[in-house]
Design an enzyme around this catalytic site. Structure first.
Site, PDB file in Angstrom:
ATOM      1  N   GLU A 177      14.344  62.928  28.151  1.00  0.00           N
ATOM      2  CA  GLU A 177      13.185  63.713  28.562  1.00  0.00           C
ATOM      3  C   GLU A 177      13.098  63.789  30.084  1.00  0.00           C
ATOM      4  OE1 GLU A 177       9.636  62.171  26.717  1.00  0.00           O
ATOM      5  OE2 GLU A 177      10.506  62.254  24.701  1.00  0.00           O
TER       6      GLU A 177
ATOM      7  N   GLU B 207       9.019  71.598  24.393  1.00  0.00           N
ATOM      8  CA  GLU B 207       7.947  71.112  23.500  1.00  0.00           C
ATOM      9  C   GLU B 207       6.561  71.388  24.078  1.00  0.00           C
ATOM     10  OE1 GLU B 207       8.431  67.122  22.064  1.00  0.00           O
ATOM     11  OE2 GLU B 207       6.407  67.080  21.180  1.00  0.00           O
TER      12      GLU B 207
HETATM   13  O1  KIV Z   1      11.531  62.289  18.998  1.00  0.00           O
HETATM   14  C1  KIV Z   1      11.577  63.408  18.464  1.00  0.00           C
HETATM   15  O2  KIV Z   1      11.542  63.557  17.242  1.00  0.00           O
HETATM   16  C2  KIV Z   1      11.698  64.561  19.342  1.00  0.00           C
HETATM   17  C3  KIV Z   1      11.463  65.906  18.742  1.00  0.00           C
HETATM   18  C4  KIV Z   1      10.096  66.046  18.261  1.00  0.00           C
HETATM   19  C5  KIV Z   1      11.892  66.999  19.630  1.00  0.00           C
HETATM   20  O3  KIV Z   1      11.959  64.419  20.489  1.00  0.00           O
END
Ligand code: KIV
Length: 265
Positions: A116, A183
């Site tokens: 991220e 997201e």
């Molecule tokens: O951790 C997860 O499941 C994610 C998705 C929701 C994109 O990062």
């Protein structure tokens, strides 16, 4: 059978073929999602919330991720397996980040890692790529930033905020990410990023125009997820069916109806 790889995923954007990514955390869920035809299985750190019962993704460890990624990879002949780098596994030093990314591949059996963040993460992304490990980016409402954001809030509202996300996404593309999860942003931001980038965008709460979509399977199959977010559509009520099955099983035990002669030796 050959697993889907980064070139297949990138070719899908060029062909205008939508990418279906679904989370998976264990052997049976991975088998089901692979058999259903998912292109990518994401061993997300959502593991912490939907499987391990934490309030956020922050407590998830490298050991948790490796353990669950192994189970998913063993069950997945076709879909590409992407594993999340958990919080604090790529924040301390670039060297430690590369080592942790390598563990998800070497010990977990993943095909790529996801992390991220945006411009701040570029040296880390570049170093992981130099180790020949494909990286998926993740911008917008990044759940590992929950403390910094002060909650789970839609990001990219307003020109300035949208511009920051666009700069992050472009930096990740330039660094060499093969695709990016977008997201929790307005649909217009999801569309603009998808038009701007040459690598595929995979949306979650980012509107209909991304190159692909991803959801946590607990949310869209109704399994242990009682009040899913607005961006989820329910395709099954698996939890309800399991509870009802368990109720019938328990009733049969209590009434001495299970096992019957056909289940006995
Ligand atoms: O951790 C997860 O499941 C994610 C998705 C929701 C994109 O990062």
């Amino acid at each position: 059978m050959k697993r889907v790889n980064i070139r297949d995923i990138q070719a899908m954007k060029v062909k205008g073929e939508r990418i279906a990514m679904i989370t998976a955390y264990d052997h049976p869920s991975a088998r089901l999602m692979d058999q259903a035809g998912a292109d990518v299985l994401l061993v997300g750190d959502s593991l912490g919330m939907v499987v391990l019962g934490y309030e956020s993704t922050l407590p998830v460890t490298m050991e948790d991720m490796i353990h669950h990624t192994r189970a998913v990879a063993r069950a997945t002949p076709r879909a590409m397996v992407v594993a999340d780098l958990p919080w604090m596994s790529y924040h301390v030093s670039v060297e430690e980040s590369v080592r942790n990314a390598g563990r998800l591949i070497k010990e977990g059996g993943a095909d790529a890692v996801k992390l991220e963040g945006g411009t701040d993460r570029i040296p880390t992304v570049e170093a992981i790529l130099r180790a020949e490990i494909p990286v998926m980016g993740h911008v917008g409402l990044t759940p590992q930033s929950v403390l910094a954001f002060g909650g789970y809030r839609v990001q990219g509202k307003g020109v300035e905020a949208a511009g920051r996300i666009a700069a992050d996404a472009s930096a990740l593309e330039e660094a060499g990410c093969f695709s990016i999860v977008v997201e929790g942003v307005p649909a217009a931001v999801g569309r603009a990023l998808t038009e701007r980038l040459t690598i595929p965008t995979i949306g979650i709460g980012a509107g209909p125009d991304c190159d692909g979509q991803v959801l946590v399977y607990h949310d869209f199959l109704g399994y242990g997820s009682d009040s899913p977010p607005k961006f989820v559509r329910r395709y099954a009520e698996a939890g309800q069916e399991m509870r009802e099955g368990a109720v019938r099983f328990i009733k049969d035990i209590k009434e001495g109806k299970f096992p019957g002669p056909e289940e006995s030796y």
